[in-house]
Design a protein around this motif. Structure first.
Motif, PDB file in Angstrom:
ATOM      1  N   SER A  68       0.865  -1.182   0.000  1.00 49.36           N
ATOM      2  CA  SER A  68       0.000   0.000   0.000  1.00 49.36           C
ATOM      3  C   SER A  68       0.896   1.225   0.000  1.00 49.36           C
ATOM      4  CB  SER A  68      -0.883   0.036   1.248  1.00 49.36           C
ATOM      5  OG  SER A  68      -1.718  -1.086   1.298  1.00 49.36           O
ATOM      6  N   VAL A  69       0.578   2.179  -0.842  1.00 54.04           N
ATOM      7  CA  VAL A  69       1.279   3.454  -0.811  1.00 54.04           C
ATOM      8  C   VAL A  69       0.318   4.445  -0.172  1.00 54.04           C
ATOM      9  CG1 VAL A  69       2.540   5.202  -2.095  1.00 54.04           C
ATOM     10  CG2 VAL A  69       2.569   2.820  -2.876  1.00 54.04           C
ATOM     11  N   ILE A  70       0.787   5.040   0.911  1.00 54.81           N
ATOM     12  CA  ILE A  70      -0.036   5.909   1.753  1.00 54.81           C
ATOM     13  C   ILE A  70       0.377   7.364   1.529  1.00 54.81           C
ATOM     14  CG2 ILE A  70      -0.604   6.481   4.150  1.00 54.81           C
ATOM     15  CD1 ILE A  70       0.293   3.571   4.821  1.00 54.81           C
ATOM     16  N   ALA A  71      -0.587   8.254   1.439  1.00 56.24           N
ATOM     17  CA  ALA A  71      -0.308   9.686   1.415  1.00 56.24           C
ATOM     18  C   ALA A  71      -0.118  10.116   2.866  1.00 56.24           C
ATOM     19  CB  ALA A  71      -1.465  10.444   0.769  1.00 56.24           C
ATOM     20  N   ALA A  72       1.139  10.187   3.307  1.00 57.41           N
ATOM     21  CA  ALA A  72       1.449  10.418   4.714  1.00 57.41           C
ATOM     22  C   ALA A  72       1.911  11.853   4.958  1.00 57.41           C
ATOM     23  CB  ALA A  72       2.523   9.445   5.169  1.00 57.41           C
ATOM     24  N   ASP A  73       1.568  12.345   6.137  1.00 55.16           N
ATOM     25  CA  ASP A  73       2.060  13.653   6.554  1.00 55.16           C
ATOM     26  C   ASP A  73       3.200  13.459   7.554  1.00 55.16           C
ATOM     27  OD1 ASP A  73       0.798  12.885   8.914  1.00 55.16           O
ATOM     28  OD2 ASP A  73      -0.826  14.330   8.725  1.00 55.16           O
ATOM     29  N   LYS A  74       3.772  14.557   8.047  1.00 50.21           N
ATOM     30  CA  LYS A  74       4.899  14.490   8.978  1.00 50.21           C
ATOM     31  C   LYS A  74       4.540  13.750  10.257  1.00 50.21           C
ATOM     32  CE  LYS A  74       7.209  18.626   7.365  1.00 50.21           C
ATOM     33  NZ  LYS A  74       7.605  19.993   7.657  1.00 50.21           N
ATOM     34  N   GLU A  75       3.306  13.868  10.711  1.00 55.05           N
ATOM     35  CA  GLU A  75       2.883  13.186  11.937  1.00 55.05           C
ATOM     36  C   GLU A  75       2.993  11.672  11.793  1.00 55.05           C
ATOM     37  OE1 GLU A  75       2.180  14.562  14.920  1.00 55.05           O
ATOM     38  OE2 GLU A  75       2.790  16.433  13.950  1.00 55.05           O
ATOM     39  N   ILE A  77       5.164  10.037   9.969  1.00 54.24           N
ATOM     40  CA  ILE A  77       6.588   9.707  10.051  1.00 54.24           C
ATOM     41  C   ILE A  77       7.076   9.832  11.490  1.00 54.24           C
ATOM     42  CG2 ILE A  77       8.892  10.392   9.275  1.00 54.24           C
ATOM     43  CD1 ILE A  77       7.481  11.181   6.583  1.00 54.24           C
ATOM     44  N   PHE A  78       6.641  10.860  12.209  1.00 57.67           N
ATOM     45  CA  PHE A  78       7.006  10.992  13.626  1.00 57.67           C
ATOM     46  C   PHE A  78       6.512   9.791  14.422  1.00 57.67           C
ATOM     47  CE2 PHE A  78       6.936  15.852  13.038  1.00 57.67           C
ATOM     48  CZ  PHE A  78       8.295  15.880  12.779  1.00 57.67           C
ATOM     49  N   HIS A  79       5.322   9.300  14.086  1.00 57.34           N
ATOM     50  CA  HIS A  79       4.765   8.128  14.761  1.00 57.34           C
ATOM     51  C   HIS A  79       5.633   6.888  14.498  1.00 57.34           C
ATOM     52  CE1 HIS A  79       1.784   5.520  16.559  1.00 57.34           C
ATOM     53  NE2 HIS A  79       1.735   4.799  15.455  1.00 57.34           N
ATOM     54  N   LEU A  80       6.086   6.703  13.260  1.00 57.16           N
ATOM     55  CA  LEU A  80       6.979   5.589  12.944  1.00 57.16           C
ATOM     56  C   LEU A  80       8.283   5.698  13.738  1.00 57.16           C
ATOM     57  CD1 LEU A  80       6.654   5.152   9.067  1.00 57.16           C
ATOM     58  CD2 LEU A  80       5.712   3.677  10.856  1.00 57.16           C
ATOM     59  N   GLU A  81       8.818   6.898  13.827  1.00 57.03           N
ATOM     60  CA  GLU A  81      10.054   7.118  14.600  1.00 57.03           C
ATOM     61  C   GLU A  81       9.846   6.743  16.069  1.00 57.03           C
ATOM     62  OE1 GLU A  81      13.246   8.115  13.877  1.00 57.03           O
ATOM     63  OE2 GLU A  81      12.717   7.904  11.763  1.00 57.03           O
ATOM     64  N   LYS A  82       8.705   7.129  16.618  1.00 55.66           N
ATOM     65  CA  LYS A  82       8.404   6.807  18.017  1.00 55.66           C
ATOM     66  C   LYS A  82       8.322   5.296  18.210  1.00 55.66           C
ATOM     67  CE  LYS A  82       5.101   7.582  21.683  1.00 55.66           C
ATOM     68  NZ  LYS A  82       3.704   7.570  21.957  1.00 55.66           N
TER      69      LYS A  82
END
Length: 146
Positions: A68-75, A77-82
Motif C-alpha cells: 500500500s502506498v499511503i499519502a502520509a504527513d509528517k505526523e 513519520i514521527f509516529h513511525l520514529e516513536k
C-alpha cells in the motif's frame, strides 16, 4: 471537483513481475496519474509524502504480500520514529545515487541481518529522491516490524 486518494494497494510477490508492478505504480504516483500526492487536477499537495506499507504477508518475503502506498504527513513519520524508539520496528537507513539504489541497499541490510526476528505483520518504507535532500543523495528509511 478535485479529489485525491489517501492510499492505494496492490498484491504482489518479490519476482520480476512484482518489481515491474511496483515501478509502474510509483511512476503513476509521481506523474500524478494516480492522485495520491497530487490532486485530481495534477497539483502537488504540500506536506504529503508517499510511504510504502508492506502487509498481509502470505508467509515471508518470498510469498505474496500487499503493498500500500499511503499519502502520509509528517505526523505519520514521527509516529513511525516513536515506534522504532520503542522497539516495535527496527530502522534501517541507506543512501544512494537514486531511489532504486538507496532502496536496494536498505533492503539488503534487512536481508543480511541475522539478528532480526521479523514479524511479517507490517513494514514501512520512506524513500526520498536526491533532489529533495541536502546532500544530493537519495535516502531510504525502512521500519521493519520486530
Amino acid at each position: 471537483m478535485t479529489y485525491r486518494l489517501d492510499k492505494i494497494t496492490i498484491r504482489l510477490k518479490n519476482d520480476e513481475a512484482g518489481i515491474n508492478k511496483i515501478n509502474e505504480l510509483f511512476e503513476d504516483i509521481v506523474s500524478g496519474k494516480i492522485p495520491l500526492i497530487h490532486d485530481s487536477n495534477g497539483k502537488l499537495i504540500e506536506g504529503i509524502s508517499p510511504i510504502s506499507e508492506y502487509s498481509n504477508y502470505e508467509s515471508d518475503e518470498t510469498g505474496n504480500y500487499d503493498l500500500s502506498v499511503i499519502a502520509a504527513d509528517k505526523e505519520f513519520i514521527f509516529h513511525l520514529e516513536k515506534l522504532a524508539d520503542e522497539g516495535v520496528f527496527k530502522k534501517y537507513i541507506a543512501k544512494g545515487a537514486d531511489v532504486n539504489e538507496a532502496a536496494i541497499k536498505a533492503w539488503n541490510q534487512v536481508w543480511n541481518d541475522d539478528e532480526i526476528q521479523r514479524t511479517f505483520d507490517k513494514d514501512y518504507e520512506s524513500t526520498v529522491p536526491d533532489f529533495l535532500t541536502k546532500d544530493g543523495k537519495a535516502h531510504c528509511y525502512l521500519y521493519i516490524g520486530i
